[in-house]
Design a protein around this motif. Structure first.
Motif, PDB file in Angstrom:
ATOM      1  N   ARG A 159       0.845  -1.199   0.000  1.00  0.00           N
ATOM      2  CA  ARG A 159       0.000   0.000   0.000  1.00  0.00           C
ATOM      3  C   ARG A 159       0.879   1.248   0.000  1.00  0.00           C
ATOM      4  O   ARG A 159       1.711   1.436   0.876  1.00  0.00           O
ATOM      5  CB  ARG A 159      -0.912  -0.006   1.225  1.00  0.00           C
ATOM      6  N   ARG A 160       0.706   2.085  -1.018  1.00  0.00           N
ATOM      7  CA  ARG A 160       1.468   3.317  -1.177  1.00  0.00           C
ATOM      8  C   ARG A 160       2.984   3.089  -1.125  1.00  0.00           C
ATOM      9  O   ARG A 160       3.744   3.937  -0.683  1.00  0.00           O
ATOM     10  CB  ARG A 160       1.057   4.356  -0.127  1.00  0.00           C
ATOM     11  N   GLY A 161       3.387   1.893  -1.517  1.00  0.00           N
ATOM     12  CA  GLY A 161       4.816   1.610  -1.613  1.00  0.00           C
ATOM     13  C   GLY A 161       5.510   1.291  -0.309  1.00  0.00           C
ATOM     14  O   GLY A 161       6.741   1.228  -0.253  1.00  0.00           O
ATOM     15  N   GLU A 162       4.749   1.046   0.762  1.00  0.00           N
ATOM     16  CA  GLU A 162       5.361   0.822   2.068  1.00  0.00           C
ATOM     17  C   GLU A 162       6.192  -0.463   2.100  1.00  0.00           C
ATOM     18  O   GLU A 162       7.291  -0.494   2.683  1.00  0.00           O
ATOM     19  CB  GLU A 162       4.275   0.776   3.156  1.00  0.00           C
ATOM     20  N   THR A 163       5.682  -1.540   1.488  1.00  0.00           N
ATOM     21  CA  THR A 163       6.450  -2.788   1.453  1.00  0.00           C
ATOM     22  C   THR A 163       7.747  -2.602   0.672  1.00  0.00           C
ATOM     23  O   THR A 163       8.823  -3.070   1.082  1.00  0.00           O
ATOM     24  CB  THR A 163       5.614  -3.906   0.805  1.00  0.00           C
ATOM     25  N   LEU A 164       7.657  -1.898  -0.439  1.00  0.00           N
ATOM     26  CA  LEU A 164       8.842  -1.634  -1.258  1.00  0.00           C
ATOM     27  C   LEU A 164       9.875  -0.818  -0.491  1.00  0.00           C
ATOM     28  O   LEU A 164      11.078  -1.113  -0.536  1.00  0.00           O
ATOM     29  CB  LEU A 164       8.430  -0.900  -2.536  1.00  0.00           C
ATOM     30  N   ARG A 165       9.427   0.181   0.243  1.00  0.00           N
ATOM     31  CA  ARG A 165      10.373   1.011   1.007  1.00  0.00           C
ATOM     32  C   ARG A 165      11.034   0.208   2.121  1.00  0.00           C
ATOM     33  O   ARG A 165      12.215   0.399   2.434  1.00  0.00           O
ATOM     34  CB  ARG A 165       9.647   2.230   1.564  1.00  0.00           C
ATOM     35  N   SER A 166      10.275  -0.683   2.739  1.00  0.00           N
ATOM     36  CA  SER A 166      10.868  -1.539   3.784  1.00  0.00           C
ATOM     37  C   SER A 166      11.909  -2.468   3.185  1.00  0.00           C
ATOM     38  O   SER A 166      12.991  -2.675   3.765  1.00  0.00           O
ATOM     39  CB  SER A 166       9.773  -2.362   4.469  1.00  0.00           C
TER      40      SER A 166
END
Length: 259
Positions: free
Chosen positions: A134-141
């Motif tokens: 959601r809103r790139g949160e997994t990608l940022r983590s």
């Protein structure tokens, strides 16, 4: 300072002879070639020896040259070590990412582009949407964890992890949102509050509208609910012509993005 002129069959031989006579090393003298050797005819007629002048350097000059050589060697070794660390970090990061993707059974293509201060990893594939979140949160983590792997491997370059150019697409979406909302603000004479967003996303909004006549942006609220306000600046005038940056946008409202 001592200075001698020495002959030899070659310049190298003349220099070697002079160093032996002075009992000095090559970095302790300055060499001036006075005459290049000439072979002469096949009988040796007209043959000329090499002639060089060796001048002993003063102590400070010799130390400076020696220090310069040491620094040069150290810089070369440092560069080689940095390249090795970077390649090791890339290999470690790629293994880390491939292990995660394999465990998640996500088919992918992983590439890395290296610049002077950045390692840019890009993952592409049909099933990669699950990695964005959601809103790139997994990608940022995942990007944060990858940066830890890179830094632990001895490389201090900044890490960017992207999936299907998500961040570029996200940036373009935010810029369009900012401009559409600014156009609404100028047409209606009202200020609009955007939904809460991360600091990096807010920066995109501010930069997209910087310098546009009649528009002022600022942030309000506390994290994680801090948001951008698109307001009217002091140079706003009712019914003013739309700035060129906003005039060609369509008039469709942006849904669920401004309030």
């Amino acid at each position: 300072m001592r200075s001698i002129e020495v002959k030899g069959k070659t310049v190298e031989e003349a220099v070697s002879n002079g160093l032996q006579e002075l009992n000095l090393t090559r970095d302790a003298v300055e060499v001036t070639v006075l005459q290049q050797p000439e072979a002469g005819s096949f009988l040796g007629i007209g043959r000329k020896a090499a002639v060089v002048r060796l001048t002993e350097k003063d102590k400070q000059q010799a130390e400076t040259c020696e220090n310069a050589e040491v620094v040069g060697e150290e810089e070369h070794e440092k560069t080689e070590a940095t390249v090795a660390d970077t390649q090791a970090a890339i290999a470690a990061a790629e293994k880390f990412l491939r292990d995660i993707l394999s465990n998640m059974h996500v088919a992918n293509v992983l590439k890395c582009q290296e610049s002077e201060d950045t390692l840019h990893f890009n993952i592409s594939g049909e099933d990669c949407g699950i990695l964005i979140g959601r809103r790139g949160e997994t990608l940022r983590s995942l990007q944060y964890l990858t940066s830890l792997v890179v830094h632990q491997a001895g490389c201090d370059k900044r890490v960017i992890l992207d999936i299907g150019d998500y961040f570029e697409k996200r940036k373009n979406t935010l810029i369009l949102l900012a401009k559409k909302t600014a156009k609404r603000s100028l047409l209606n004479g009202n200020a609009y509050e955007l939904n809460p967003m991360r600091s990096l996303d807010r920066r995109v909004i501010h930069e997209a509208l910087a310098g546009i006549k009649g528009i002022l942006t600022y942030s309000e609220g506390e994290e994680p609910n801090r948001y951008v306000v698109i307001d009217l600046s002091e140079d706003y005038q009712p019914n003013m012509p739309l700035p060129e940056e906003l005039a060609d946008l369509d008039d469709n409202d942006t849904e669920n993005t401004a309030r």
